[in-house]
Design an enzyme around this catalytic site. Structure first.
Site, PDB file in Angstrom:
ATOM      1  N   PRO A 268       0.762  -1.133   0.093  1.00 35.64           N
ATOM      2  CG  PRO A 268      -0.193  -1.242   2.037  1.00 35.64           C
ATOM      3  CD  PRO A 268       0.536  -2.119   1.339  1.00 35.64           C
TER       4      PRO A 268
ATOM      5  CD  GLU B 113       0.935  -4.419  11.608  1.00 37.18           C
ATOM      6  OE1 GLU B 113       0.567  -3.112  11.540  1.00 37.18           O
ATOM      7  OE2 GLU B 113       0.088  -5.371  11.345  1.00 37.18           O
TER       8      GLU B 113
ATOM      9  NE  ARG C 129      -8.096  -6.111 -20.590  1.00 40.99           N
ATOM     10  CZ  ARG C 129      -8.284  -4.947 -21.106  1.00 40.99           C
ATOM     11  NH1 ARG C 129      -7.032  -4.105 -20.864  1.00 40.99           N
ATOM     12  NH2 ARG C 129      -9.253  -4.609 -21.814  1.00 40.99           N
TER      13      ARG C 129
ATOM     14  CG  ASP D 102      -8.725  -1.229 -22.692  1.00 43.75           C
ATOM     15  OD1 ASP D 102      -9.886  -1.898 -23.138  1.00 43.75           O
ATOM     16  OD2 ASP D 102      -7.762  -1.670 -22.591  1.00 43.75           O
TER      17      ASP D 102
HETATM   18  N1  ADE Z   1      -1.014  -4.948   0.217  1.00 43.83           N
HETATM   19  C1  ADE Z   1      -2.109  -4.699   1.047  1.00 43.83           C
HETATM   20  N2  ADE Z   1      -2.563  -3.749   0.417  1.00 43.83           N
HETATM   21  C2  ADE Z   1      -2.281  -3.348  -0.661  1.00 43.83           C
HETATM   22  C3  ADE Z   1      -2.631  -2.478  -1.629  1.00 43.83           C
HETATM   23  N3  ADE Z   1      -3.483  -1.610  -1.415  1.00 43.83           N
HETATM   24  N4  ADE Z   1      -1.713  -2.380  -2.779  1.00 43.83           N
HETATM   25  C4  ADE Z   1      -0.992  -3.177  -2.911  1.00 43.83           C
HETATM   26  N5  ADE Z   1      -0.350  -4.246  -2.091  1.00 43.83           N
HETATM   27  C5  ADE Z   1      -1.122  -4.468  -0.964  1.00 43.83           C
END
Ligand code: ADE
Length: 247
Positions: free
Chosen positions: A89, A116, A154, A169
């Site tokens: 994330p 974590e 794709r 697309d």
């Molecule tokens: N791992 C946990 N959440 C994630 C996300 N939003 N994007 C990429 N990897 C992740």
């Protein structure tokens, strides 16, 4: 042929999604190659640990560096046209233009982050790029890795069948798609716009462009800021904006 290697502590999660749909067909036809590796196999201690307590204390576990490094030693050939990606994330937001950029590589290695956090040395020394699929936190990088593989695969020529096209697309064109209809012409009193039945291709094309711009303006005005618009589209957009304000 593009090859994907996925490093995960839950390799079984990939069985079902990659064993159906066009991804499976492309795999069977050897247009793409997908291999999923269990990071645990590369752990050396007797419990095959892939995580450990954080130095400095605090809650949660941290993904260890050695199993990931050993897996990469096994999978990545020196000098190959390869990119190592970490799904996290904290990464750069993944989008269509990154998917297109990734088709330059012959080999993509995707590490699914977990726990974590991950040992920072994975980021510093082993990974070329960190990607996030959105501003929300999932339990791990497996679903994000599937999304990345699907979006890139794709775009590989001949992965999509004749009925689908990657050219028009949404996002490739920098705007959302116009509405589409198929048979029947009327269902429960819900009708198809007359213009689509008119056979006038010039008018149909104009209508589609207008609808696409209207939808983009309403739902994703940010998309209209980046790509250069054609003069015709700028006029259309001006008209849409005027008619919206006079409503
Ligand atoms: N791992 C946990 N959440 C994630 C996300 N939003 N994007 C990429 N990897 C992740």
């Amino acid at each position: 042929m593009i090859r994907f290697d996925i490093l995960s502590i839950f390799p079984e999660m990939f069985e079902s999604p990659f064993n159906s749909s066009l991804i499976k067909k492309a795999w069977d036809r050897q247009i793409i190659d997908i291999r999923v590796h269990d990071i645990r196999h590369y752990a050396t201690d007797k419990h095959r640990m892939t995580d450990d307590y954080p130095y400095g204390g605090g809650g949660g576990m941290v993904m260890k560096v050695e199993p990931v490094a050993r897996a990469l030693d096994d999978i990545v050939y020196p000098g190959g046209n390869c990119q190592v990606i970490l799904m996290t994330p904290q990464g750069e937001p993944f989008n269509q233009s990154i998917a297109e950029d990734l088709t330059r590589f012959d080999h993509l290695v995707v590490i699914c982050g977990h726990y974590e956090g991950i040992d920072e040395r994975i980021r510093e020394h082993l990974v070329d790029r960190e990607l996030s699929i959105g501003d929300y936190v999932l339990t791990g990088g497996e679903l994000p890795a599937m999304i990345l593989v699907d979006a890139v695969a794709r775009l590989v020529p001949s992965v999509l069948g004749n009925d689908e096209s990657a050219r028009n697309d949404t996002f490739t064109m920098g705007r959302l798609e116009h509405p589409q209809y198929t048979r029947p012409q009327e269902y429960r009193g819900w009708t198809v716009p007359d213009i689509l039945l008119s056979g006038d291709h010039k008018k149909i094309d104009q209508w589609r462009r207008r609808k696409s711009l209207e939808r983009t303006l309403k739902r994703r005005p940010d998309l209209l800021e980046t790509p250069p618009l054609s003069e015709e589209d700028r006029d259309l957009l001006e008209g849409i904006r005027k008619s919206e304000t006079s409503k």
